[in-house]
Scaffold this motif. Structure first.
Motif, PDB file in Angstrom:
ATOM      1  N   SER A  85       5.714  25.365  22.591  1.00 24.11           N
ATOM      2  CA  SER A  85       5.932  26.588  23.406  1.00 24.11           C
ATOM      3  C   SER A  85       5.643  27.857  22.589  1.00 24.11           C
ATOM      4  CB  SER A  85       7.198  26.893  23.908  1.00 24.11           C
ATOM      5  OG  SER A  85       7.965  27.241  22.889  1.00 24.11           O
ATOM      6  N   LEU A  86       5.466  27.736  21.145  1.00 21.67           N
ATOM      7  CA  LEU A  86       5.107  28.772  20.364  1.00 21.67           C
ATOM      8  C   LEU A  86       3.688  28.921  20.114  1.00 21.67           C
ATOM      9  CD1 LEU A  86       7.765  28.318  17.602  1.00 21.67           C
ATOM     10  CD2 LEU A  86       7.434  30.212  19.127  1.00 21.67           C
ATOM     11  N   MET A 126      20.270  27.079  26.626  1.00 25.01           N
ATOM     12  CA  MET A 126      18.880  27.346  26.204  1.00 25.01           C
ATOM     13  C   MET A 126      18.487  26.586  24.982  1.00 25.01           C
ATOM     14  SD  MET A 126      17.357  30.633  24.656  1.00 25.01           S
ATOM     15  CE  MET A 126      16.652  30.154  23.235  1.00 25.01           C
ATOM     16  N   GLY A 127      17.507  25.969  24.821  1.00 26.44           N
ATOM     17  CA  GLY A 127      17.066  25.155  23.339  1.00 26.44           C
ATOM     18  C   GLY A 127      15.953  26.214  22.909  1.00 26.44           C
ATOM     19  N   LEU A 128      15.930  25.961  21.433  1.00 27.68           N
ATOM     20  CA  LEU A 128      15.168  26.751  20.741  1.00 27.68           C
ATOM     21  C   LEU A 128      13.756  26.498  21.458  1.00 27.68           C
ATOM     22  CD1 LEU A 128      16.524  26.082  17.268  1.00 27.68           C
ATOM     23  CD2 LEU A 128      16.444  28.368  18.416  1.00 27.68           C
ATOM     24  N   PRO A 129      12.872  27.445  21.206  1.00 35.25           N
ATOM     25  CA  PRO A 129      11.489  27.154  21.940  1.00 35.25           C
ATOM     26  C   PRO A 129      10.755  25.903  20.957  1.00 35.25           C
ATOM     27  CG  PRO A 129      11.531  29.181  20.637  1.00 35.25           C
ATOM     28  CD  PRO A 129      13.052  28.774  20.877  1.00 35.25           C
TER      29      PRO A 129
END
Lengths: 225, 472
Positions: A8-9, A1-4
């Motif tokens: 996406s935020l 999983m990558g950071l959002p």
């Protein structure tokens, strides 16, 4: 999983504030076409139901199997509790609700998915608590069906913009009626999907209902224009 | 599809001792490999006014915990719709034994999961001697008398709540507690306090938290831990004043903050001062100090308009314009937008309590036609319409409650978990909540047209809800 990602935020089309409420201004891309079809009203109810169903199916598969697993855990906890007491009316609802929260809390995944599953589980619990539901044997299916229903409402029905006039100039009352017309088909499909997903332990193979066969015209039949 | 994670956490925040000037945090973003050192300090001189000479170590640890949560929440990018962010915090404290106990850790992690949507983990290390001045200085003793300590945000609920409590509380004095890292909010807390002009009965204590060297670090846009940080620091303040209760003045509609439509999922509506948040903060503080401590909202069953009526009784209407409600303040005057849900609730409350609203808002004082400024209003009205139809199903409270809880199951949770803390039976609390929502719906019926007038360009000709439209 990558950071959002930044995108996406701050989802496009959402009103986003530091500690304020996030309010969605419209439908996601997946559900725009079904909405437009419903507004245009060119297709039959069955055809109109198929487009949101197709979008819903795609969305559910995309959301993955976390809700299937969560529904299963929550249902097992409920069944254990009721079997240990032997009487639904004697269940400590606070303890079961807290247990559901704990299950969601201890599972890693999307907050939104966990919340939608919790809503479904708590809705089933509500029905048991207030006597609208009397059996727990179908709990895994009932909770997962509730989750699919929550997805339908949160991503489609309750994301339809609150505007005086909809796409193609349709009045909100007319649109409400059309949604009411397609819902029996949608809810029937949701029930079948829940049965299938609980059986498989996965949403991967849920299918759209077969199209109703178009009645072939008997050459001897008087179709009477 | 199972997720496979390269790392078991997304962020690690390793704090040095929390100080007044040289504090810092080492941030690691595991997926990108980026590392950063950011300054973080607390200015806690106002805590020299306290009832005990010695500064309790557990309270110093509580303050450090609040600062670490504030910093981590701001510096870690978090998402509500996508995968949860996993945040690991390493913090040196004075009494790590208590904070590393499984009871405390479970409560803390549950609280932050509930309020921020992320998964948190903590590791508390033993710190060397603290450098914070306040722990080495003696106290400026306060005269021991009954004192009500309350959070002071500079908002309308805090102001209206204070006047309501001045009339009803037995407390001889009030201490208002403010914090934050925003200069404008910090200044506003003081400005509103000074305008009260009740110096002998009401005091103000402010403990700001400041970042340094953080400008290049991308910050979290949705800071959902604000309420937790505020109540933890407020609890420390109350305890230092010899009190076992921290008061939070917040109207019940805003505190419970039900979703407007089903499209609002989980933390898309903040839980900053939700009754279950306050209950959990109470549990954490109690666990830490080793005795019962309560964070209490005396206005859980009041609408915002009912709170504002207390201001009108004192003829303090003029103070309203000094307070800030807006979730989306603008940089230039007027700062309050007038169309976010907090601004709309403020306008509704003032209209329903017959207080002339002299606040300057962007809407309607300036034309703002680029965005859909009626978006929040439409959603709020949809919710009002839903609640109204649920309450109208029956006149029997049990049937009304069933209807409300089917739509909003969280209400059952609130009653189940907090009725005893409110000294109410479940049935009594249900009735109070039904009354709260009934009053709110009635207020919209009576005062809604004044709010709609602000939005006349945007909403003319539309039925305000897809459901049975509310009469306004």
């Amino acid at each position: 999983m990558g950071l959002p990602s930044k995108k996406s935020l701050l989802q496009v089309g959402d009103e986003n504030m530091p500690d304020g409420d996030i309010v969605h201004s419209g439908l996601g891309r997946l559900y725009k076409k079904p909405y437009e079809w419903l507004c245009e009203g060119k297709a039959t109810s069955e055809e109109c139901a198929r487009t949101p169903l197709a979008a819903l199916k795609k969305d559910i598969i995309r959301k993955g199997n976390l809700p299937v697993r969560l529904s299963q855990y929550m249902a097992e906890r409920l069944i254990q509790t009721v079997n240990a007491i032997g009487d639904i009316s004697a269940v400590n609802w606070t303890a079961v609700n807290t247990a559901f929260d704990q299950i969601a809390q201890q599972t890693h995944g999307s907050h939104a998915l966990k919340e939608l599953t919790l809503r479904a589980a708590k809705s089933f619990l509500h029905d048991l608590r207030y006597g609208q539901e009397t059996t727990i044997s179908n709990a895994p299916t009932a909770i997962l069906k509730g989750f699919f229903h929550e997805v339908y409402e949160s991503e489609f029905k309750d994301r339809i913009p609150l505007t005086p006039t909809h796409h193609a100039g349709v009045d909100p009352t007319i649109l409400d009626q059309r949604i009411g017309n397609i819902e029996p088909t949608i809810f029937t499909a949701i029930q079948k999907w829940a049965n299938k997903a609980v059986h498989d332990g996965s949403v991967k193979n849920i299918r759209l209902p077969r199209r109703e066969k178009i009645k072939e015209i008997d050459l001897n039949e008087n179709i009477g224009w | 599809m199972e997720e496979h994670y390269k790392f078991d956490k997304d962020y690690t925040f390793t704090f040095g001792p929390i100080e007044n000037g040289n504090g810092s945090v080492h941030v690691i973003e595991h997926n990108s490999g980026l590392e950063d050192h950011i300054g973080i300090n607390i200015f806690d001189q106002d805590f020299q006014y306290r009832s005990s000479h010695k500064f309790p170590t557990v309270v110093a640890d509580l303050i450090d915990l609040a600062v670490s949560i504030h910093a981590s929440d701001r510096l870690a990018l978090q998402s509500i719709r996508y995968e949860q962010t996993r945040i690991h915090v390493i913090l040196p404290v004075r009494v790590p034994e208590v904070m590393n106990s499984s009871t405390f850790l479970v409560k803390l992690v549950n609280l932050l999961g509930w309020t921020t949507a992320s998964q948190w983990s903590f590791e508390f290390l033993k710190c060397a001697d603290s450098e914070r001045l306040i722990e080495r200085q003696g106290a400026i003793p306060v005269i021991p008398r009954s004192c009500e300590v309350a959070l002071w945000s500079g908002g309308l609920d805090a102001l209206a709540g204070l006047y309501a409590r001045l009339a009803s509380s037995d407390a001889e004095s009030f201490l208002l507690f403010g914090t934050g890292s925003n200069n404008i909010t910090y200044a506003r807390q003081k400005q509103v306090y000074e305008s009260l002009k009740i110096p002998y009965r009401v005091d103000l204590s402010r403990i700001p938290i400041r970042f340094t060297g953080s400008n290049l670090h991308r910050k979290n846009k949705i800071s959902r831990a604000r309420g937790v940080v505020f109540t933890l620091l407020g609890s420390a303040c109350a305890y230092l004043m010899g009190q076992k209760t921290l008061h939070v003045y917040e109207n019940g509609i805003g505190a419970i903050n039900l979703p407007y439509r089903k499209s609002a999922v989980g933390l898309e509506h903040t839980r900053s001062v939700h009754p279950l948040t306050l209950l959990q903060v109470s549990g954490i503080v109690s666990e830490l100090i080793g005795e019962k401590f309560t964070v209490y909202n005396p206005f859980l069953f009041w609408t915002k308009a009912e709170m504002c009526k207390e201001l009108a009784k004192y003829e303090k209407d003029d103070l309203v314009a000094l307070t800030m409600s807006c979730d989306s303040p603008h940089r230039q005057q007027p700062t309050q937008c007038g169309y976010c849900s907090s601004c709309i609730l403020r306008k509704q409350a003032l209209a329903a309590s017959h207080i002339k609203d002299k606040t300057s808002y962007v809407l309607p004082s300036k034309n703002k036609r680029t965005d859909d400024v009626s978006l929040h209003l439409r959603h709020m009205l949809d919710q009002v319409s839903t609640i109204q139809s649920l309450l109208n199903v029956s006149r029997t409270p049990s049937a009304q409650w069933q209807g409300l809880t089917k739509q909003f199951p969280i209400l059952d949770d609130i009653v189940d978990r907090s009725a005893s803390a409110e000294n109410l039976t479940a049935s009594e609390m249900q009735q109070k909540l039904i009354q709260l929502y009934q009053s709110y719906v009635n207020e919209w019926d009576n005062a809604g047209s004044q709010i709609l007038a602000n939005f006349s360009d945007q909403i003319s000709g539309m039925p305000l809800s897809n459901r049975s439209p509310i009469t306004v």
